[in-house]
Scaffold this motif. Structure first.
Motif, PDB file in Angstrom:
ATOM      1  N   ARG A 356      11.580 -19.869 -17.654  1.00 39.93           N
ATOM      2  CA  ARG A 356      12.166 -20.666 -18.723  1.00 39.93           C
ATOM      3  C   ARG A 356      13.569 -20.150 -19.043  1.00 39.93           C
ATOM      4  NH1 ARG A 356       9.382 -25.118 -18.222  1.00 39.93           N
ATOM      5  NH2 ARG A 356       7.146 -24.810 -18.447  1.00 39.93           N
ATOM      6  N   THR A 357      14.342 -20.968 -19.721  1.00 39.58           N
ATOM      7  CA  THR A 357      15.720 -20.578 -20.020  1.00 39.58           C
ATOM      8  C   THR A 357      15.778 -19.317 -20.870  1.00 39.58           C
ATOM      9  OG1 THR A 357      15.701 -22.115 -21.891  1.00 39.58           O
ATOM     10  CG2 THR A 357      16.618 -22.921 -19.825  1.00 39.58           C
ATOM     11  N   GLU A 358      14.846 -19.163 -21.794  1.00 42.36           N
ATOM     12  CA  GLU A 358      14.823 -17.963 -22.636  1.00 42.36           C
ATOM     13  C   GLU A 358      14.552 -16.726 -21.796  1.00 42.36           C
ATOM     14  OE1 GLU A 358      12.683 -16.358 -26.749  1.00 42.36           O
ATOM     15  OE2 GLU A 358      11.897 -18.114 -25.692  1.00 42.36           O
ATOM     16  N   GLN A 359      13.640 -16.854 -20.820  1.00 48.36           N
ATOM     17  CA  GLN A 359      13.350 -15.729 -19.933  1.00 48.36           C
ATOM     18  C   GLN A 359      14.561 -15.392 -19.069  1.00 48.36           C
ATOM     19  OE1 GLN A 359       9.923 -17.683 -18.122  1.00 48.36           O
ATOM     20  NE2 GLN A 359       8.556 -16.119 -18.980  1.00 48.36           N
ATOM     21  N   ALA A 361      17.783 -15.680 -19.799  1.00 45.30           N
ATOM     22  CA  ALA A 361      18.737 -14.909 -20.602  1.00 45.30           C
ATOM     23  C   ALA A 361      18.243 -13.484 -20.807  1.00 45.30           C
ATOM     24  CB  ALA A 361      18.959 -15.601 -21.938  1.00 45.30           C
ATOM     25  N   HIS A 362      16.932 -13.327 -20.989  1.00 43.51           N
ATOM     26  CA  HIS A 362      16.352 -11.999 -21.192  1.00 43.51           C
ATOM     27  C   HIS A 362      16.500 -11.157 -19.926  1.00 43.51           C
ATOM     28  CE1 HIS A 362      13.770  -8.914 -22.843  1.00 43.51           C
ATOM     29  NE2 HIS A 362      12.977  -9.001 -21.779  1.00 43.51           N
ATOM     30  N   ASP A 401      15.096 -27.032 -21.359  1.00 44.07           N
ATOM     31  CA  ASP A 401      13.674 -26.891 -21.056  1.00 44.07           C
ATOM     32  C   ASP A 401      12.920 -28.142 -21.498  1.00 44.07           C
ATOM     33  OD1 ASP A 401      12.786 -24.598 -19.716  1.00 44.07           O
ATOM     34  OD2 ASP A 401      13.228 -23.347 -21.445  1.00 44.07           O
ATOM     35  N   MET A 406      14.810 -24.724 -26.125  1.00 38.33           N
ATOM     36  CA  MET A 406      15.808 -23.809 -25.587  1.00 38.33           C
ATOM     37  C   MET A 406      16.618 -24.485 -24.482  1.00 38.33           C
ATOM     38  SD  MET A 406      15.453 -21.074 -27.358  1.00 38.33           S
ATOM     39  CE  MET A 406      16.419 -19.931 -26.385  1.00 38.33           C
TER      40      MET A 406
END
Length: 460
Positions: A356-359, A361-362, A401, A406
């Motif tokens: 996912r996009t959040e992952q 960036a992380h 997503d 996100m």
């Protein structure tokens, strides 16, 4: 190689082109008209004669697997072009990739004499190299002389780093705004000094520093950020004995010191995720991203060519390669060296697992912990839709997503390329899987796959 169904697609062939003019010229030759005596063997060789402007046709042969050189497809053509592959090699591969069976494929097919002579020479050179490498009496480098050379180079790098630190101090003492008046010449001179100090990595970053004042609004912030990173790299070199070994290896790599590969080779079926070139006035750098189907590793192959010439290493995006890779040292470093290949690149249903996009960036944030000088990190996004950013401007895009709220902005440089429109057309408003590089400016899409079954589409 004996079945029509395992041939490459036209996109995969054209991804090998060294530049856009070659891609266009090769496409024109991907038809039966100018070709004669075209054929292919089950060993991964394609050959043919292409009619040109002269009385004699051009003799063109492609070693698709290039087992001898372990560097992707290899090409030979009697034309005078200095590009590799030339337009005739591209046209021949397009003809071979076609579905009309123009290029006959047979496991017992024998190439003509002129093609066999080149192939035999390649096999002989490869065998000689293997024999030489395995010979017990091969000369061994003097370790003491190597140590002294390394010490002398380290001393020169240290002197260069101290000079660069003084230049940065002078800049900050006089004010960032002064950089706009000094012009590019001062930084080119400083970069030349870094080359003299045998620190090419520092020289490259200094040249980038000199271009920042002319990069548009907000340049003082970017200048300060880059100065901080250069200072951090310099201090890392000066205090490298105190660093963990992996981080010290990263510092040496960023400075530009060569390092041998280390650790055991990993054999896997490597999916070619993306391939693209970047160039400056002296060098063309090719980056090839790979994903191991069994190891789950992502690896980066780097190859170089003189300015204006494409590097020799080229692999078709979307195909899988049965080969060995050996990694280079360094914290968070993904670079590897391509070793022995065990077959030609072949179509595959393999896709890298998405995030996912959040992952994404992380993961980029975690990678920065190991390598603060990292510009971007490879990530595959799953179930995302390219969407214009809200607002009056339609030039900015993002990957949204389908689950959650996100999104990742697409980098401005990628948003201005034709590849973005290929991505939008592939999606058609539906979710897609996208491989690319996630960095501080956003996400740069490089390759995409439609939902469900479908071939990879290159975006760079």
């Amino acid at each position: 190689m004996t079945q029509q169904g395992v041939r490459w697609t036209a996109d995969q062939v054209l991804a090998l082109a060294p530049d856009a003019p070659s891609r266009k010229a090769g496409s024109k030759l991907g038809v039966a008209g100018p070709w004669s005596e075209a054929g292919s063997s089950g060993e991964g060789t394609v050959w043919g004669l292409c009619k040109g402007s002269g009385s004699r046709p051009y003799q063109t042969v492609v070693d698709i697997a290039d087992i001898a050189g372990a560097a992707g497809p290899a090409y030979k053509c009697s034309c005078p072009s200095r590009k590799f592959p030339c337009k005739h090699a591209l046209g021949l591969l397009l003809l071979w990739a076609g579905e009309d069976g123009t290029v006959a494929v047979a496991t017992d097919a024998q190439p003509p004499g002129w093609a066999e002579e080149w192939l035999a020479g390649r096999r002989k050179r490869a065998e000689t190299k293997r024999t030489s490498d395995a010979a017990p009496g091969s000369p061994v480098a003097d370790p003491e002389a190597a140590r002294r050379r390394a010490e002398r180079r380290a001393e020169r790098v240290t002197a260069g780093v101290r000079e660069l630190e003084q230049r940065l101090s002078d800049l900050l003492r006089g004010g960032i705004a002064a950089a706009e008046q000094t012009g590019y010449g001062l930084w080119e001179e400083t970069a030349a000094r870094m080359v003299d100090a045998q620190a090419p990595g520092l020289a490259s970053r200094v040249r980038e520093l000199g271009a920042i004042p002319s990069s548009g609004p907000g340049w003082p912030v970017r200048m300060l950020e880059e100065c901080a990173l250069l200072h951090l790299l310099g201090q890392g070199w000066l205090h490298r004995e105190r660093l963990p070994e992996a981080l010290a290896a990263t510092v040496r790599s960023r400075i530009g010191l060569p390092a041998p590969t280390e650790g055991p080779s990993v054999r896997d079926r490597w999916l070619v995720l993306a391939q693209y070139d970047s160039a400056d006035s002296k060098l063309t750098t090719r980056r090839i991203w790979l994903y191991g189907a069994e190891s789950g590793r992502t690896a980066l192959l780097l190859s170089y060519g003189a300015a204006g010439r494409a590097p020799s290493l080229a692999l078709p995006v979307g195909l899988a390669l049965d080969a060995e890779l050996t990694s280079y040292p360094g914290a968070g470093q993904l670079r590897a060296d391509l070793g022995e290949q065990f077959g030609a690149p072949a179509p595959t249903a393999i896709r890298p697992p998405g995030a996912r996009t959040e992952q994404a960036a992380h993961r980029y944030g975690e990678a920065l912990r190991d390598d603060p000088w990292l510009d971007a990190w490879p990530v595959t996004l799953s179930e995302v839709i390219p969407t214009p950013l809200p607002g009056p401007s339609s030039d900015s895009w993002q990957l949204v997503d389908v689950e959650g709220d996100m999104a990742l902005p697409i980098t401005p440089s990628a948003a201005s390329r034709a590849g973005l429109w290929r991505l939008v057309a592939l999606s058609g408003g539906a979710p897609v899987t996208v491989f690319g590089e996630c960095g501080h400016e956003g996400f740069t899409p490089l390759t995409a796959w439609p939902r469900g079954a479908g071939e990879a589409v290159t975006l760079c």
